[in-house]
Scaffold this motif. Structure first.
Motif, short mmCIF file in Angstrom:
data_model
loop_
_atom_site.label_atom_id
_atom_site.label_comp_id
_atom_site.label_asym_id
_atom_site.label_seq_id
_atom_site.Cartn_x
_atom_site.Cartn_y
_atom_site.Cartn_z
N ALA A 162 0.83 -1.21 0.00
CA ALA A 162 0.00 0.00 0.00
C ALA A 162 0.86 1.26 0.00
CB ALA A 162 -0.93 -0.01 1.22
N ALA A 163 2.04 1.16 0.61
CA ALA A 163 2.94 2.30 0.67
C ALA A 163 3.80 2.42 -0.59
CB ALA A 163 3.84 2.19 1.90
N GLY A 164 3.60 1.53 -1.56
CA GLY A 164 4.33 1.60 -2.82
C GLY A 164 5.71 0.97 -2.79
N ARG A 165 6.01 0.20 -1.76
CA ARG A 165 7.33 -0.42 -1.63
C ARG A 165 7.24 -1.86 -2.16
NH1 ARG A 165 8.61 1.63 4.47
NH2 ARG A 165 10.33 0.11 4.32
N ARG A 166 7.17 -1.96 -3.49
CA ARG A 166 6.83 -3.22 -4.16
C ARG A 166 7.82 -4.34 -3.87
NH1 ARG A 166 7.84 -6.07 -8.97
NH2 ARG A 166 9.61 -4.72 -9.33
N ASP A 167 9.11 -4.09 -4.06
CA ASP A 167 10.09 -5.16 -3.90
C ASP A 167 10.09 -5.71 -2.49
OD1 ASP A 167 10.66 -4.70 -6.51
OD2 ASP A 167 12.72 -3.96 -6.21
N GLU A 168 10.01 -4.82 -1.51
CA GLU A 168 9.96 -5.27 -0.12
C GLU A 168 8.67 -6.05 0.15
OE1 GLU A 168 11.63 -2.19 2.88
OE2 GLU A 168 10.97 -1.05 1.13
N ALA A 169 7.58 -5.58 -0.44
CA ALA A 169 6.30 -6.28 -0.26
C ALA A 169 6.38 -7.69 -0.81
CB ALA A 169 5.18 -5.50 -0.94
N ILE A 170 6.99 -7.85 -2.01
CA ILE A 170 7.14 -9.19 -2.59
C ILE A 170 7.93 -10.09 -1.65
CG2 ILE A 170 8.22 -10.50 -4.45
CD1 ILE A 170 7.60 -8.11 -6.30
N LYS A 171 9.02 -9.56 -1.13
CA LYS A 171 9.86 -10.36 -0.23
C LYS A 171 9.07 -10.84 0.98
CE LYS A 171 12.72 -8.48 2.76
NZ LYS A 171 13.88 -7.77 3.35
N TRP A 172 8.27 -9.94 1.59
CA TRP A 172 7.56 -10.33 2.81
C TRP A 172 6.32 -11.18 2.52
CZ3 TRP A 172 9.23 -10.67 7.54
CH2 TRP A 172 10.40 -9.97 7.87
N PHE A 173 5.73 -11.01 1.35
CA PHE A 173 4.67 -11.96 0.97
C PHE A 173 5.25 -13.36 0.82
CE2 PHE A 173 1.80 -8.44 -0.70
CZ PHE A 173 0.78 -8.71 0.21
N LEU A 174 6.47 -13.45 0.27
CA LEU A 174 7.11 -14.76 0.14
C LEU A 174 7.45 -15.34 1.51
CD1 LEU A 174 9.40 -14.08 -2.94
CD2 LEU A 174 7.42 -15.59 -2.85
N HIS A 175 7.91 -14.50 2.42
CA HIS A 175 8.15 -14.96 3.79
C HIS A 175 6.84 -15.46 4.42
CE1 HIS A 175 12.26 -13.83 3.79
NE2 HIS A 175 12.09 -12.53 3.97
N ALA A 176 5.76 -14.72 4.18
CA ALA A 176 4.46 -15.12 4.73
C ALA A 176 4.02 -16.46 4.15
CB ALA A 176 3.41 -14.05 4.43
N ALA A 177 4.23 -16.64 2.86
CA ALA A 177 3.86 -17.91 2.23
C ALA A 177 4.67 -19.06 2.80
CB ALA A 177 4.08 -17.81 0.72
N ASP A 178 5.94 -18.80 3.07
CA ASP A 178 6.80 -19.84 3.62
C ASP A 178 6.37 -20.20 5.05
OD1 ASP A 178 9.18 -21.52 3.38
OD2 ASP A 178 10.01 -20.24 4.95
N ALA A 179 5.90 -19.21 5.80
CA ALA A 179 5.48 -19.45 7.19
C ALA A 179 4.07 -20.01 7.28
CB ALA A 179 5.55 -18.13 7.98
N ASP A 180 3.30 -19.89 6.19
CA ASP A 180 1.89 -20.29 6.21
C ASP A 180 1.76 -21.77 5.89
OD1 ASP A 180 -0.83 -20.40 6.17
OD2 ASP A 180 -1.10 -19.12 4.41
N GLN A 181 2.00 -22.60 6.89
CA GLN A 181 1.97 -24.05 6.69
C GLN A 181 0.57 -24.59 6.44
OE1 GLN A 181 4.88 -25.86 6.48
NE2 GLN A 181 5.80 -23.83 6.59
N ASP A 182 -0.45 -23.85 6.87
CA ASP A 182 -1.83 -24.32 6.73
C ASP A 182 -2.55 -23.67 5.55
OD1 ASP A 182 -1.60 -25.94 8.99
OD2 ASP A 182 -2.03 -24.25 10.32
N ASP A 183 -1.82 -22.92 4.72
CA ASP A 183 -2.40 -22.27 3.53
C ASP A 183 -3.62 -21.42 3.88
OD1 ASP A 183 -0.53 -23.35 1.78
OD2 ASP A 183 -1.67 -25.21 1.58
#
Length: 267
Positions: free
Chosen positions: A192-213
């Protein structure tokens, strides 16, 4: 409305009072036995339906309240079911009642989020400030931070929303029950703050941590990267893998150290 509340919704045939956990059954023992069993069965039905048919679950929870409005457990069930069904005002009323009756802050984050949903982000932030310094369960404290960040975003305070989620819990190498939700919220506010590359990185971290989908973190990362240079995605993926490997290595080192401390087995 009162007449509708007193009309018992049909219970599924396989519902049993014993399906309630022991603590819940204990709380209902303040009621006459037959009434306790009736109320308990409707609470079981509400819990079983809340994810598949929230409106049907709501009928059972409302009926339980009509029969046992003075039991905090019943009001709690109705508040949570109302929240999941999107009946924000009812959820707010019921969970506030539980807070008064039980003197517990277990649902303070849900209360704050209901205020947000009703278009009152300032009240959500006031509640978060009120709870600052209070001893909350860690998962409740983290959830309240997520809600408060959303309230700041509602008010257009995008940078403040991002900063408010930073802290020791925002560690991609950690795996706590709340990690996926926290990482996802951080990524969402970065986007939302326009920080796309950082957002992608943390979405990937979230996906990795989301064991239950439970989240769509991987899809959000892909959407942000679509039509753009994929170097950011590749770099973020490699970073996520490196941090995961580092966390696993650290865990192995701790295990080895513990085994050395314990000494040889007696077997």
């Amino acid at each position: 409305m009162a007449k509708e509340l007193l009309e018992a919704p049909e219970l599924p045939e396989d519902i049993e009072f014993s399906d309630l956990d022991e603590e819940a059954r204990r709380e209902l023992r303040t009621l006459p036995k037959s009434l306790a069993e009736t109320v308990g069965k409707h609470l079981v039905a509400a819990g079983g339906l809340v994810d598949v048919d929230p409106e049907a679950a709501l009928k059972h929870a409302r009926y339980a309240k009509a029969k046992a409005a003075r039991v905090p457990l019943v009001r709690e069930a109705l508040g949570l079911v109302s929240y999941h069904a999107g009946h924000w005002a009812e959820a707010l009323s019921e969970l506030r009642a539980v807070r008064r009756m039980s003197r517990t802050d277990a649902h303070v984050a849900v209360i704050a989020d209901a205020e947000r949903a009703l278009g009152r982000p300032e009240r959500a932030l006031d509640l978060a400030k009120e709870m600052a310094g209070h001893s909350l369960p860690r998962e409740v404290e983290v959830e309240l931070r997520i809600v408060a960040a959303g309230a700041r975003r509602d008010l257009g305070q995008l940078d403040a929303a991002v900063v408010s989620l930073q802290g020791p819990d925002l560690n991609a190498a950690q795996r706590q029950p709340w990690s996926a939700r926290l990482f996802y919220a951080y990524a969402d506010n970065l986007a939302a703050a326009g920080r796309r590359d950082e957002a992608i990185k943390w979405f990937l971290h979230a996906a990795d941590a989301d064991q239950d989908d439970e989240t769509d973190a991987a899809e959000r990362a892909a959407e942000l990267a679509e039509g753009e240079d994929t170097d950011a995605v590749k770099q973020a993926t490699e970073l996520a893998e490196d941090e995961t490997d580092a966390a696993e290595l650290a865990e192995d080192d701790e295990t080895d150290a513990a085994e050395r401390t314990a000494g040889p087995s007696d077997e």
